[in-house]
Design a protein around this motif. Structure first.
Motif, PDB file in Angstrom:
ATOM      1  N   ILE A  13      97.240 -90.794   0.050  1.00 36.29           N
ATOM      2  CA  ILE A  13      97.742 -91.845  -0.010  1.00 36.29           C
ATOM      3  C   ILE A  13      99.370 -91.745   0.620  1.00 36.29           C
ATOM      4  CG2 ILE A  13      99.218 -93.283  -1.603  1.00 36.29           C
ATOM      5  CD1 ILE A  13      96.788 -92.923  -3.532  1.00 36.29           C
ATOM      6  N   LEU A  14      99.772 -90.428   0.401  1.00 37.30           N
ATOM      7  CA  LEU A  14     101.224 -90.248   0.923  1.00 37.30           C
ATOM      8  C   LEU A  14     101.201 -90.304   2.487  1.00 37.30           C
ATOM      9  CD1 LEU A  14     102.696 -87.827  -1.831  1.00 37.30           C
ATOM     10  CD2 LEU A  14     103.419 -90.046  -1.281  1.00 37.30           C
ATOM     11  N   LEU A  15     100.224 -89.456   2.911  1.00 42.60           N
ATOM     12  CA  LEU A  15     100.348 -89.203   4.410  1.00 42.60           C
ATOM     13  C   LEU A  15      99.635 -90.529   5.160  1.00 42.60           C
ATOM     14  CD1 LEU A  15      98.587 -85.463   4.942  1.00 42.60           C
ATOM     15  CD2 LEU A  15     101.208 -86.402   4.902  1.00 42.60           C
ATOM     16  N   SER A  16      98.846 -91.444   4.514  1.00 39.13           N
ATOM     17  CA  SER A  16      98.765 -92.532   4.999  1.00 39.13           C
ATOM     18  C   SER A  16      99.883 -93.482   5.318  1.00 39.13           C
ATOM     19  CB  SER A  16      97.606 -93.262   4.432  1.00 39.13           C
ATOM     20  OG  SER A  16      98.080 -93.903   3.315  1.00 39.13           O
ATOM     21  N   LEU A  17     100.815 -93.196   4.589  1.00 39.87           N
ATOM     22  CA  LEU A  17     102.156 -93.841   4.824  1.00 39.87           C
ATOM     23  C   LEU A  17     103.271 -93.183   5.536  1.00 39.87           C
ATOM     24  CD1 LEU A  17     102.206 -95.366   1.191  1.00 39.87           C
ATOM     25  CD2 LEU A  17     101.493 -96.655   3.006  1.00 39.87           C
ATOM     26  N   THR A  18     102.844 -92.192   6.145  1.00 41.33           N
ATOM     27  CA  THR A  18     104.003 -91.345   6.771  1.00 41.33           C
ATOM     28  C   THR A  18     103.787 -91.538   8.415  1.00 41.33           C
ATOM     29  OG1 THR A  18     104.034 -89.855   4.828  1.00 41.33           O
ATOM     30  CG2 THR A  18     105.021 -89.110   6.812  1.00 41.33           C
ATOM     31  N   ALA A  19     104.765 -91.561   9.102  1.00 39.71           N
ATOM     32  CA  ALA A  19     104.549 -91.619  10.614  1.00 39.71           C
ATOM     33  C   ALA A  19     105.628 -90.788  10.922  1.00 39.71           C
ATOM     34  CB  ALA A  19     104.657 -93.062  11.097  1.00 39.71           C
ATOM     35  N   PRO A  20     105.514 -90.101  12.213  1.00 30.08           N
ATOM     36  CA  PRO A  20     106.654 -89.298  12.856  1.00 30.08           C
ATOM     37  C   PRO A  20     108.079 -89.657  12.866  1.00 30.08           C
ATOM     38  CG  PRO A  20     104.351 -88.687  13.681  1.00 30.08           C
ATOM     39  CD  PRO A  20     104.376 -90.015  12.955  1.00 30.08           C
ATOM     40  N   LEU A  21     108.985 -89.419  12.797  1.00 32.98           N
ATOM     41  CA  LEU A  21     110.168 -89.759  13.205  1.00 32.98           C
ATOM     42  C   LEU A  21     110.465 -90.147  14.368  1.00 32.98           C
ATOM     43  CD1 LEU A  21     112.234 -88.140  10.112  1.00 32.98           C
ATOM     44  CD2 LEU A  21     111.790 -90.276  10.298  1.00 32.98           C
ATOM     45  N   PRO A  22     111.525 -90.926  14.776  1.00 32.78           N
ATOM     46  CA  PRO A  22     111.830 -90.931  16.216  1.00 32.78           C
ATOM     47  C   PRO A  22     112.352 -89.603  16.820  1.00 32.78           C
ATOM     48  CG  PRO A  22     112.814 -92.738  15.330  1.00 32.78           C
ATOM     49  CD  PRO A  22     112.323 -91.853  14.072  1.00 32.78           C
ATOM     50  N   GLY A  23     112.251 -89.550  18.271  1.00 34.42           N
ATOM     51  CA  GLY A  23     112.791 -88.359  18.837  1.00 34.42           C
ATOM     52  C   GLY A  23     114.402 -88.430  19.247  1.00 34.42           C
ATOM     53  N   GLU A  24     114.933 -87.311  19.406  1.00 37.89           N
ATOM     54  CA  GLU A  24     116.507 -87.251  19.947  1.00 37.89           C
ATOM     55  C   GLU A  24     116.590 -86.083  20.495  1.00 37.89           C
ATOM     56  OE1 GLU A  24     119.022 -86.791  16.189  1.00 37.89           O
ATOM     57  OE2 GLU A  24     118.137 -84.903  15.730  1.00 37.89           O
ATOM     58  N   THR A  25     117.381 -86.250  21.621  1.00 40.36           N
ATOM     59  CA  THR A  25     117.728 -85.071  22.612  1.00 40.36           C
ATOM     60  C   THR A  25     118.677 -84.072  21.990  1.00 40.36           C
ATOM     61  OG1 THR A  25     116.826 -86.554  24.155  1.00 40.36           O
ATOM     62  CG2 THR A  25     118.218 -84.500  24.938  1.00 40.36           C
ATOM     63  N   VAL A  26     118.422 -82.919  21.984  1.00 39.40           N
ATOM     64  CA  VAL A  26     119.632 -82.030  21.458  1.00 39.40           C
ATOM     65  C   VAL A  26     119.822 -80.654  22.449  1.00 39.40           C
ATOM     66  CG1 VAL A  26     119.093 -82.340  19.217  1.00 39.40           C
ATOM     67  CG2 VAL A  26     117.906 -80.515  20.222  1.00 39.40           C
ATOM     68  N   TYR A 307     106.378 -79.895  -5.230  1.00 35.79           N
ATOM     69  CA  TYR A 307     106.769 -80.041  -4.086  1.00 35.79           C
ATOM     70  C   TYR A 307     106.150 -79.542  -2.778  1.00 35.79           C
ATOM     71  CZ  TYR A 307     109.549 -79.147   0.229  1.00 35.79           C
ATOM     72  OH  TYR A 307     109.959 -79.264   1.483  1.00 35.79           O
ATOM     73  N   HIS A 308     105.411 -78.266  -3.080  1.00 36.00           N
ATOM     74  CA  HIS A 308     104.550 -77.632  -2.189  1.00 36.00           C
ATOM     75  C   HIS A 308     103.345 -78.550  -1.768  1.00 36.00           C
ATOM     76  CE1 HIS A 308     106.777 -74.109  -1.562  1.00 36.00           C
ATOM     77  NE2 HIS A 308     106.684 -73.783  -2.939  1.00 36.00           N
ATOM     78  N   LEU A 309     102.725 -79.231  -2.983  1.00 30.98           N
ATOM     79  CA  LEU A 309     101.558 -79.967  -2.843  1.00 30.98           C
ATOM     80  C   LEU A 309     101.696 -81.643  -2.387  1.00 30.98           C
ATOM     81  CD1 LEU A 309      99.812 -78.980  -5.880  1.00 30.98           C
ATOM     82  CD2 LEU A 309      99.340 -78.184  -3.563  1.00 30.98           C
ATOM     83  N   LEU A 310     102.820 -81.996  -2.523  1.00 33.80           N
ATOM     84  CA  LEU A 310     103.174 -83.463  -2.169  1.00 33.80           C
ATOM     85  C   LEU A 310     104.290 -83.766  -1.378  1.00 33.80           C
ATOM     86  CD1 LEU A 310     102.863 -85.085  -5.841  1.00 33.80           C
ATOM     87  CD2 LEU A 310     101.249 -84.784  -4.161  1.00 33.80           C
ATOM     88  N   ALA A 311     105.497 -83.195  -1.529  1.00 40.25           N
ATOM     89  CA  ALA A 311     106.719 -83.519  -0.778  1.00 40.25           C
ATOM     90  C   ALA A 311     106.562 -82.676   0.424  1.00 40.25           C
ATOM     91  CB  ALA A 311     107.852 -83.190  -1.541  1.00 40.25           C
ATOM     92  N   GLY A 312     106.440 -81.406   0.501  1.00 40.49           N
ATOM     93  CA  GLY A 312     106.143 -80.651   1.669  1.00 40.49           C
ATOM     94  C   GLY A 312     105.343 -81.295   2.657  1.00 40.49           C
ATOM     95  N   PRO A 313     104.053 -81.620   2.452  1.00 48.48           N
ATOM     96  CA  PRO A 313     103.117 -82.354   3.542  1.00 48.48           C
ATOM     97  C   PRO A 313     103.965 -83.525   4.235  1.00 48.48           C
ATOM     98  CG  PRO A 313     101.961 -81.421   1.535  1.00 48.48           C
ATOM     99  CD  PRO A 313     103.302 -81.222   1.104  1.00 48.48           C
ATOM    100  N   VAL A 314     104.681 -84.407   3.335  1.00 51.16           N
ATOM    101  CA  VAL A 314     105.286 -85.338   3.928  1.00 51.16           C
ATOM    102  C   VAL A 314     106.183 -84.998   4.961  1.00 51.16           C
ATOM    103  CG1 VAL A 314     106.775 -87.429   3.157  1.00 51.16           C
ATOM    104  CG2 VAL A 314     104.549 -87.126   1.994  1.00 51.16           C
ATOM    105  N   LEU A 315     107.244 -84.030   4.508  1.00 50.20           N
ATOM    106  CA  LEU A 315     108.113 -83.694   5.500  1.00 50.20           C
ATOM    107  C   LEU A 315     107.533 -83.226   6.522  1.00 50.20           C
ATOM    108  CD1 LEU A 315     110.930 -81.980   3.177  1.00 50.20           C
ATOM    109  CD2 LEU A 315     111.309 -84.024   4.509  1.00 50.20           C
ATOM    110  N   ARG A 316     106.646 -82.244   6.685  1.00 55.96           N
ATOM    111  CA  ARG A 316     106.135 -81.842   7.882  1.00 55.96           C
ATOM    112  C   ARG A 316     105.538 -82.860   8.538  1.00 55.96           C
ATOM    113  NH1 ARG A 316     105.476 -77.644   4.036  1.00 55.96           N
ATOM    114  NH2 ARG A 316     103.467 -78.211   3.377  1.00 55.96           N
ATOM    115  N   ALA A 317     105.014 -84.024   8.188  1.00 49.62           N
ATOM    116  CA  ALA A 317     104.279 -85.007   8.845  1.00 49.62           C
ATOM    117  C   ALA A 317     105.063 -85.697   9.344  1.00 49.62           C
ATOM    118  CB  ALA A 317     103.122 -86.027   7.714  1.00 49.62           C
ATOM    119  N   LEU A 318     106.431 -85.751   8.677  1.00 47.14           N
ATOM    120  CA  LEU A 318     107.429 -86.664   9.794  1.00 47.14           C
ATOM    121  C   LEU A 318     108.045 -86.162  10.868  1.00 47.14           C
ATOM    122  CD1 LEU A 318     109.581 -87.803   6.477  1.00 47.14           C
ATOM    123  CD2 LEU A 318     108.307 -89.265   8.032  1.00 47.14           C
TER     124      LEU A 318
END
Length: 402
Positions: A13-26, A307-318
């Protein structure tokens, strides 16, 4: 809203609602650990021309046996200098390691086996054609893929990109994370707690974990027993600053638990509440204005597992990283006597040697305890209804840090 869901259902459910964030140049030197937002290719071959592998003499000949009449030394090339003309048969040029070789070079002879005699050089060992020459494109061919989208930039990749003059890199924006600890008895870790209060350790824990996952922590705050109106405003302010909000505490169903009430009060859509795992069963998630809020248990070990099972996967998917850590089989070095119950995640310390992976069940497995978190680098995944874990038993682990 779904209740008491399986872990995989909650993750899907969480990953189905998660899309990568926009890019930025650094700038390149600020890109270490960031995730490439586009493929990067070599715009030329590396090296771009034949180069010397050693300090010595570039010679023009098919095969030169030791001794003989030697070669006429035409010129000496210092680093950064190029030859004024090609080498002809019987000619040589002194070159330093990395020098571009004169046209006509068939081998480079190390200076250690060279003997100068006036303007000629002779060699004490046989030299074969092609010796000590770094060919064009030996490292990378023009057009080859250097970095693929979704790759975390390492020091080695930083070096490669520098070699191709990539002074700036397009990376995914770091996810902004806000953390809110709920509960009237919780005070900031900066403060001295009064009787009946306790310092917030979960907020800094989540912040540290989010930083390790590439997040940018915007806030680590406590609710301080705020009124419903103040709590609503507090959460709305955090959401304006963050891509992901993580709350801890108040996720159960007791009279003093605030999480579900708070989320409904801001008009959030509750996705699920309650997961069939232990610790961390009192976890849930909601979405409002396309932003996800993950509510974790207030018990430290349960908070970490959540965190490891729910939030971490969302942060990485972003950041378009693989969302889930590695799952491995490991031999347990000790035992755990509890049996049955829901799917259980134990804090473990995993190592790998010539016999493979092994894992130790750490002391302090109560969900209310911090002790195991000081050494844990793995979660031991025990299926629902499992019998006691015996020493030398094979178990499945989620490797959090190698």
């Amino acid at each position: 809203m779904l209740r008491n869901v399986k872990l995989e259902e909650a993750q899907d459910i969480l990953l189905s609602l998660t899309a990568p964030l926009p890019g930025e140049t650094v700038p390149l030197l600020q890109a270490l650990g960031r995730v490439a937002a586009r493929d990067l290719y070599a715009d030329q071959s590396l090296p771009p021309c034949p180069q010397a592998v050693v300090d010595g003499y570039a010679v023009c000949a098919g095969v030169n046996s030791c001794g003989g009449g030697g070669y006429v030394v035409k010129e000496r090339l210092s680093p950064g200098k190029t030859a004024t003309s090609p080498l002809s048969s019987g000619q040589a040029a002194y070159v330093a390691t990395g020098c571009a070789l004169p046209a006509g070079t068939t081998a480079v002879v190390p200076h250690e086996i060279a003997r100068l005699s006036g303007e000629r050089v002779v060699f004490t060992e046989e030299v074969l054609q092609g010796d000590n020459i770094r060919e064009p494109g030996e490292d990378f061919q023009a057009g080859s893929l250097l970095v693929s989208r979704g790759t975390r930039l390492s020091p080695g990749l930083t070096s490669v990109l520098a070699a191709f003059g990539k002074s700036n890199v397009t990376v995914f924006r770091r996810p902004k994370v806000a953390v809110l600890s709920l509960g009237g008895g919780v005070v900031s870790y900066h403060n001295i707690p009064e009787p009946g209060q306790l310092r917030d350790s979960n907020g800094p824990l989540i912040a540290a974990l989010a930083l390790e996952d590439g997040g940018q922590v915007t806030n680590v705050e406590v609710s301080g027993g705020e009124s419903a109106a103040c709590l609503k405003e507090h959460l709305e302010n955090l959401m304006q600053q963050a891509d992901l909000v993580i709350t801890t505490g108040g996720a159960a169903s007791g009279d003093d638990d605030q999480a579900t009430y708070m989320l409904k009060n801001i008009g959030a859509h509750l996705l699920f509440w309650g997961i069939k795992i232990k610790p961390g069963s009192h976890s849930g998630a909601a979405i409002v204005n396309n932003k996800i809020i993950i509510a974790l248990s207030g018990n430290p070990a349960a908070c970490a597992a959540g965190y490891h099972l729910l939030a971490g996967p969302v942060l990485r998917a972003l950041q378009e990283l693989p969302p889930y850590p590695k799952v491995l089989s490991a031999t347990c070095t000790n035992s755990f006597h509890k049996e049955g119950g829901p799917r259980r995640f134990l804090q473990g310390y995993a190592v790998c040697d010539d016999k493979g992976w092994s894992v130790t069940i750490l002391p302090g497995q109560k969900s209310s305890m911090l002790q195991a978190l000081t050494r844990s680098n793995a979660l031991i995944d025990l299926p629902a209804g499992s019998p006691p874990v015996e020493k030398d038993q094979e178990v499945s682990i989620i490797l959090l840090y190698s």
